[in-house]
Design a protein around this motif. Structure first.
Motif, short mmCIF file in Angstrom:
data_model
loop_
_atom_site.label_atom_id
_atom_site.label_comp_id
_atom_site.label_asym_id
_atom_site.label_seq_id
_atom_site.Cartn_x
_atom_site.Cartn_y
_atom_site.Cartn_z
N MET A 77 22.42 7.16 23.81
CA MET A 77 23.69 7.84 23.75
C MET A 77 24.72 6.85 23.24
N LYS A 78 25.51 7.28 22.30
CA LYS A 78 26.56 6.42 21.78
C LYS A 78 27.64 6.22 22.84
N SER A 79 28.31 5.08 22.77
CA SER A 79 29.27 4.75 23.81
C SER A 79 30.48 5.67 23.81
N TYR A 125 22.52 12.52 18.57
CA TYR A 125 21.52 11.48 18.79
C TYR A 125 21.26 11.22 20.27
N GLY A 126 22.11 11.71 21.13
CA GLY A 126 21.97 11.40 22.55
C GLY A 126 21.07 12.37 23.28
N ARG A 127 20.85 12.04 24.55
CA ARG A 127 20.02 12.88 25.39
C ARG A 127 20.88 13.72 26.31
N GLN A 160 22.89 3.36 22.71
CA GLN A 160 22.40 3.40 21.35
C GLN A 160 23.38 2.64 20.47
N VAL A 161 22.87 1.64 19.76
CA VAL A 161 23.70 0.82 18.89
C VAL A 161 23.22 1.05 17.47
N TYR A 183 19.21 -0.07 23.22
CA TYR A 183 19.17 -1.25 24.07
C TYR A 183 19.20 -0.80 25.52
N TYR A 184 18.26 -1.29 26.31
CA TYR A 184 18.19 -0.95 27.73
C TYR A 184 18.85 -2.05 28.54
N GLY A 185 19.91 -1.69 29.25
CA GLY A 185 20.59 -2.64 30.11
C GLY A 185 21.26 -3.75 29.34
N GLY A 186 21.31 -4.93 29.94
CA GLY A 186 21.95 -6.06 29.30
C GLY A 186 21.00 -6.95 28.54
N ASP A 187 19.69 -6.69 28.63
CA ASP A 187 18.70 -7.51 27.94
C ASP A 187 18.62 -7.11 26.47
#
Length: 131
Positions: free
Chosen positions: A1-3, A60-62, A110-111, A117-121
Motif C-alpha cells: 500500500m502506498k503511504s 496497487y494496495g490491498r 510499497q515503494v 518493503y516489510y517493516g524497517g528491514d
C-alpha cells in the motif's frame, strides 16, 4: 500500500473511530445526535463514502480486503435512527474501526512500482506487485 493511501485511511479511520466512540456514549451521544436532528448520520455517510472511494482508487494496495468496513458503517448509519439500537451499533462499529486501523497499519509498504518493503528491514524485499 502506498503511504499516501495509508495516511488517508488512517486519518479517516481515526476520525470515524472517535465519532463512533462518542456517539456510543449512553446519554451524551444520544443527546448530541438528537439535538442536531440526526445530522451526524449524514456526515458519517460522507466519511464512509470517502473511504469506499479511496479504496476503489487504490489500484496497487490491498485495501480492497477491507471494503466491507465502510459498507457496514453505511448500513449501521442508516439503521441508527432508533436511539437504543444506535448505541449498540456504535459500540460494534467502534471495535470494527479499531480492527480497521490495526489492519491498515499492518499492510506492507510499497515503494515505487514493484518493491514492497516489510517493516524497517531493507534487506527483506519482495519484487512483485499487489493487484
Amino acid at each position: 500500500m502506498k503511504s499516501s493511501f495509508r495516511i488517508l485511511f488512517l486519518v479517516l479511520g481515526i476520525i470515524a473511530l472517535m465519532r463512533e466512540a462518542f456517539f456510543g456514549l449512553p446519554i451524551i451521544g444520544d443527546l448530541y445526535v438528537l439535538s442536531t436532528a440526526w445530522a451526524p448520520i449524514g456526515t458519517s455517510l460522507i466519511i464512509y463514502g470517502l473511504m469506499i472511494a479511496a479504496m476503489l482508487a487504490d489500484q496497487y494496495g490491498r485495501s480492497k480486503e477491507l471494503l466491507w468496513v465502510p459498507i457496514v458503517g453505511i448500513v449501521f448509519s442508516l439503521i441508527s435512527f432508533v436511539p437504543i439500537v444506535a448505541m449498540i451499533l456504535h459500540w460494534v462499529m467502534t471495535f470494527i474501526m479499531i480492527y480497521f486501523i490495526i489492519r491498515v497499519m499492518s499492510f506492507p509498504k510499497q515503494v515505487g512500482n514493484t518493491h514492497v518493503y516489510y517493516g524497517g528491514d531493507t534487506d527483506k524485499t519482495v519484487n512483485r506487485r499487489y493487484e
